[in-house]
Scaffold this motif. Structure first.
Motif, mmCIF file in Angstrom:
data_model
loop_
_atom_site.group_PDB
_atom_site.id
_atom_site.type_symbol
_atom_site.label_atom_id
_atom_site.label_comp_id
_atom_site.label_asym_id
_atom_site.label_seq_id
_atom_site.Cartn_x
_atom_site.Cartn_y
_atom_site.Cartn_z
ATOM 1 N N ASP A 22 0.847 -1.189 0.000
ATOM 2 C CA ASP A 22 0.000 0.000 0.000
ATOM 3 C C ASP A 22 0.885 1.242 0.000
ATOM 4 N N PHE A 23 0.575 2.188 -0.869
ATOM 5 C CA PHE A 23 1.247 3.495 -0.908
ATOM 6 C C PHE A 23 0.388 4.443 -0.088
ATOM 7 N N CYS A 24 0.939 4.933 1.042
ATOM 8 C CA CYS A 24 0.118 5.670 2.002
ATOM 9 C C CYS A 24 0.805 6.949 2.464
ATOM 10 N N LEU A 25 0.002 7.849 2.979
ATOM 11 C CA LEU A 25 0.475 9.035 3.674
ATOM 12 C C LEU A 25 -0.146 9.040 5.070
ATOM 13 N N GLU A 26 0.637 9.488 6.036
ATOM 14 C CA GLU A 26 0.131 9.636 7.404
ATOM 15 C C GLU A 26 0.381 11.067 7.839
ATOM 16 N N HIS A 27 -0.710 11.793 8.113
ATOM 17 C CA HIS A 27 -0.586 13.229 8.391
ATOM 18 C C HIS A 27 -1.645 13.646 9.400
ATOM 19 N N ALA A 28 -1.210 14.348 10.432
ATOM 20 C CA ALA A 28 -2.123 14.930 11.415
ATOM 21 C C ALA A 28 -3.114 13.905 11.972
ATOM 22 N N GLY A 29 -2.621 12.703 12.245
ATOM 23 C CA GLY A 29 -3.466 11.681 12.852
ATOM 24 C C GLY A 29 -4.381 10.960 11.891
ATOM 25 N N GLY B 126 -3.801 -8.654 0.236
ATOM 26 C CA GLY B 126 -4.254 -7.266 0.349
ATOM 27 C C GLY B 126 -5.213 -7.078 1.508
ATOM 28 N N THR B 127 -6.084 -8.044 1.719
ATOM 29 C CA THR B 127 -7.018 -7.993 2.839
ATOM 30 C C THR B 127 -6.273 -8.048 4.171
ATOM 31 N N LEU B 128 -5.276 -8.921 4.257
ATOM 32 C CA LEU B 128 -4.514 -9.044 5.498
ATOM 33 C C LEU B 128 -3.698 -7.784 5.782
ATOM 34 N N LEU B 129 -3.189 -7.153 4.721
ATOM 35 C CA LEU B 129 -2.444 -5.912 4.918
ATOM 36 C C LEU B 129 -3.371 -4.801 5.414
ATOM 37 N N THR B 130 -4.573 -4.735 4.871
ATOM 38 C CA THR B 130 -5.535 -3.734 5.329
ATOM 39 C C THR B 130 -5.897 -3.955 6.791
ATOM 40 N N ARG B 131 -6.112 -5.197 7.148
ATOM 41 C CA ARG B 131 -6.449 -5.519 8.543
ATOM 42 C C ARG B 131 -5.341 -5.042 9.487
ATOM 43 N N ASP B 132 -4.087 -5.282 9.097
ATOM 44 C CA ASP B 132 -2.973 -4.847 9.934
ATOM 45 C C ASP B 132 -2.896 -3.327 9.997
ATOM 46 N N GLY B 133 -3.152 -2.667 8.856
ATOM 47 C CA GLY B 133 -3.104 -1.210 8.829
ATOM 48 C C GLY B 133 -4.145 -0.576 9.727
ATOM 49 N N LEU C 46 -9.732 4.858 3.320
ATOM 50 C CA LEU C 46 -9.583 3.933 2.207
ATOM 51 C C LEU C 46 -9.629 4.645 0.854
ATOM 52 N N LEU C 47 -10.251 5.824 0.823
ATOM 53 C CA LEU C 47 -10.271 6.705 -0.356
ATOM 54 C C LEU C 47 -10.950 6.038 -1.558
ATOM 55 N N GLY C 48 -10.989 6.786 -2.674
ATOM 56 C CA GLY C 48 -11.570 6.255 -3.910
ATOM 57 C C GLY C 48 -13.065 6.052 -3.826
ATOM 58 N N GLN C 49 -13.535 5.024 -4.513
ATOM 59 C CA GLN C 49 -14.951 4.689 -4.569
ATOM 60 C C GLN C 49 -15.311 3.697 -3.463
ATOM 61 N N ALA C 50 -16.598 3.598 -3.196
ATOM 62 C CA ALA C 50 -17.083 2.662 -2.170
ATOM 63 C C ALA C 50 -17.242 1.275 -2.781
#
Length: 378
Positions: free
Chosen positions: A273-280, A299-306, A320-324
């Motif tokens: 996952d390419f992510c940004l972490e900012h202001a909590g 991918g599911t396991l990585l999301t769970r850990d995140g 999670l961003l993007g579309q639902a």
């Protein structure tokens, strides 16, 4: 926004008595971000603006995808910048520097008064159309733009263009997991056990201060694995898109915001996952996994850990961003609405643009949808 139906678009045609507002004296117009970059950054820090509203993101996006000169409107009070709104110009239209790589857009402002000044400045420079995408309904921007358009007699269209899923980080992680579908929870447990049977599994979060190019190459390989690469939508499928995300990574590293998440099996990366972490807030911009390991749903396991990490760190949300999409709705029912605002002056060109966007394009979409639904299956 008052009067805005979130399940449908709102439209109001231009008035025959419309008058383009004058540019407010408090609004400066800059032909590039250079003269105001430092003020913009300081304003963003004071107001806690999301990364996507800051100069570094806008400049990287415009460098990769922009198709017109980048203009920055700024409100200055007593020598201090109180509001900034970047737009790009082409053939009389002023548009936000955005596309579907963009999670969020809007003015960076100290207060709603600054947003009102910027809205008037935007309309004062609008030729045939002003067009801003991905505006949040609960932040300064869309309300002030709609109000300024109404006062000037401009036509306007406001509609929802997406609803981005997110997980609010509230209470214990176990309580959150308990709120998910029971079958989904059991499946996650089964997948984790299968993964651990295969070898040593661990998740790492890299900040990019070391081996950035190597990490991005490994991550982009996973992001493009499978259908994305075949469909031409992977980061590596378009040099402009890859250049953009590399530029964002370098910019975010300088600010300490970059998070490159990897799920590794015996040291080999199988999800990214390419992510940004900012202001909590934790933002997941892009992701992918090794298609040969799809049965493990890495991918599911990585999301769970995140998400668990977000709870452990006491962050405020996991975006999670993007579309639902269905796989995102497995994690949450919460979404953030994103709006598109368009304004049209009371000129022949403005009336024509309003009619085309309000009636012509929706009609074409309905016809296309009708045709596709009635076509025989291959």
């Amino acid at each position: 926004m008052a009067g805005h139906d979130r399940n449908a678009s709102e439209g109001r045609p231009p008035s025959l008595l419309a008058r383009r507002p004058r540019l407010p004296e408090s609004v400066e117009v800059h032909s590039s971000p250079d003269p105001i970059r430092r003020d913009w950054d300081e304003l963003a820090e004071r107001t806690g603006a999301a990364p996507f509203l800051q100069a570094g993101w806008i400049e990287a996006w415009h460098g990769a995808f922009g198709w017109g000169p980048l203009t920055v409107l700024a409100v200055r009070r007593e020598g201090r910048v109180a509001g900034v709104l970047p737009v790009q110009a082409r053939r009389g239209a002023l548009t936000s520097p955005t596309d579907w790589q963009t999670p969020l857009f809007g003015p960076v402002v100290e207060d709603r008064d600054a947003a009102e000044q910027l809205a008037r400045g935007l309309l004062a420079r609008t030729g045939r159309r002003a067009d801003l995408w991905f505006l949040p309904p609960d932040r300064p921007g869309v309300v002030e733009c709609a109000a300024a358009a109404g006062l000037a007699g401009f036509g306007r269209i406001v509609r929802t263009i997406t609803r981005a899923p997110y997980v609010p980080v509230e209470g214990p992680f176990e309580q959150y997991m308990g709120s998910l579908d029971r079958k989904f929870r059991k499946e996650i447990g089964r997948l984790r056990r299968r993964l651990e049977e295969r070898g040593e599994a661990r998740v790492v979060y890299e900040d990019g201060t070391e081996r950035l190019d190597e990490l991005l190459a490994d991550g982009f390989r996973l992001e493009g694995s499978g259908w994305k690469e075949r469909a031409g939508t992977a980061i590596r499928s378009d040099p402009a898109v890859e250049d953009f995300y590399r530029a964002i990574a370098r910019w975010a590293v300088e600010r300490g915001w970059l998070r490159l998440a990897f799920l590794r099996l015996d040291g080999r990366a199988i999800a990214f996952d390419f992510c940004l972490e900012h202001a909590g807030v934790f933002y997941v911009l892009k992701g992918g996994f090794e298609t040969e390991e799809r049965r493990l749903a890495p991918g599911t396991l990585l999301t769970r850990d995140g998400i668990e990490r977000a709870f452990e760190l006491g962050l405020s949300s996991y975006e999670l961003l993007g579309q639902a999409d269905d796989y995102k709705r497995s994690w949450t029912s919460h979404t953030r609405e994103r709006l598109r605002f368009q304004a049209f002056p009371g000129t022949p060109a403005g009336f024509a643009e309003y009619a085309a966007w309000r009636y012509g394009r929706p009609l074409v979409k309905r016809i296309a949808a009708s045709g596709s639904s009635s076509s025989p299956s291959p």
